[in-house]
Design an enzyme around this catalytic site. Sequence first.
Site, PDB file in Angstrom:
ATOM      1  N   THR A   1      40.812  28.199   8.125  1.00  0.00           N
ATOM      2  CA  THR A   1      41.848  28.523   7.144  1.00  0.00           C
ATOM      3  C   THR A   1      41.625  29.894   6.530  1.00  0.00           C
ATOM      4  OG1 THR A   1      42.712  27.880   4.963  1.00  0.00           O
ATOM      5  CG2 THR A   1      40.452  27.285   5.431  1.00  0.00           C
ATOM      6  N   ASP A   2      42.713  30.522   6.091  1.00  0.00           N
ATOM      7  CA  ASP A   2      42.590  31.797   5.395  1.00  0.00           C
ATOM      8  C   ASP A   2      41.913  31.650   4.040  1.00  0.00           C
ATOM      9  OD1 ASP A   2      44.646  30.539   3.976  1.00  0.00           O
ATOM     10  OD2 ASP A   2      46.121  32.125   4.300  1.00  0.00           O
ATOM     11  N   GLU A   3      41.823  30.426   3.519  1.00  0.00           N
ATOM     12  CA  GLU A   3      41.239  30.228   2.196  1.00  0.00           C
ATOM     13  C   GLU A   3      39.764  30.576   2.137  1.00  0.00           C
ATOM     14  OE1 GLU A   3      42.423  26.845  -0.126  1.00  0.00           O
ATOM     15  OE2 GLU A   3      44.150  26.458   1.170  1.00  0.00           O
TER      16      GLU A   3
ATOM     17  N   TYR B   1      36.879  22.862  -1.159  1.00  0.00           N
ATOM     18  CA  TYR B   1      37.466  22.777   0.180  1.00  0.00           C
ATOM     19  C   TYR B   1      37.191  24.032   0.991  1.00  0.00           C
ATOM     20  CZ  TYR B   1      41.057  23.723   3.671  1.00  0.00           C
ATOM     21  OH  TYR B   1      41.699  24.107   4.818  1.00  0.00           O
TER      22      TYR B   1
ATOM     23  N   LYS C   1      34.896  24.699   4.400  1.00  0.00           N
ATOM     24  CA  LYS C   1      35.422  25.289   5.634  1.00  0.00           C
ATOM     25  C   LYS C   1      34.658  26.558   6.003  1.00  0.00           C
ATOM     26  CE  LYS C   1      38.315  24.286   7.973  1.00  0.00           C
ATOM     27  NZ  LYS C   1      38.312  23.427   9.191  1.00  0.00           N
TER      28      LYS C   1
END
Length: 323
Positions: free
Chosen positions: A127-129, A151, A155
């Site tokens: 994810t870009d997060e 989260y 990741k």
Amino acid sequence: MRVLVTGGAGFIGSHFVRTLIADGYPAFTGADVVVLDAFTYAGRIENLDTVRDSPRLRVERGDIRDPHRVAEVVSGVDLIAHFAAETHVDRSITGAADFVTTNVVGTQVLLQAALDAGVGRFVHVSTDEVYGSIDSGSWPETHPLEPNSPYSAAKAGSDLLARSYHRTHGLDVVVTRCSNNYGPHQFPEKVVPLFVTNLLDGKKVPLYGDGGNVRDWLHVDDHCRGVALAAAKGRSGEVYNIGGGIELSNRELTTRLLAAVGAGEDMVERVPDRKGHDRRYSVDWSKIRDELGYVPRRGFGEGLAETVTWYREHRDWWEPLTV
């Protein structure tokens, strides 16, 4: 070829599976597909109803944290597309433990099983997060990882483990990092299906803070096509950002959803902002464009309208999930 899709009964994984079985990715035409899913709250066998009878599909129930179960399923696999993860930021804020064990430990179990079984390629879907928040510009794949939620931190940990198995053991690993997904079959805790289903039921929608948080929106079909391109042609050990090319503030997204459902501004309820709420995400996806030929095909207006229509016509899918 045999492809293992972890989390293949979830929102994004099931779209990838359905498209694989329909031979929608030319590099994997005719591939046999194995789904490994723990069938927690967001993994639903109904997401695979249209392909359940295919002789090329096998569905296995199992937890990616279980090394014995994973070893059984990984045996004889040529490619792993690893979608399985805990993904909802709000849930990670109230309870981070499952995010760490599933996203970090589970990924390590899968990587080790892939190494032991001699799997040809491991695509780790991220994810870009993991990049954190960016005020202006867009993140390239080389940007430092600065996650701000449990989260995204979990990741980021899984991303680094995937990289380490490539560098240390020579495992053929490719990592993809996508922007915010939307589309049919998305569990109604995420903003698009939450707002759509609330509005269809005549309920107000909760808008965090001032509504100024910005996200890049990516249709699930474009995302999965990007993952397939990375699986087929991506360079080993590389990271590829996958973006949608449409940045909207949460306020702007809400306005579009209100219009799509035919609701007024009175259906918006302002709520306190989320803890540690990243202000803006934006990925530079020129690498996957230039190297692999990826460009998003689904226009946001069309894709959002189709998504709203899907939820309107599939109450039997989402109503039991909103009780």
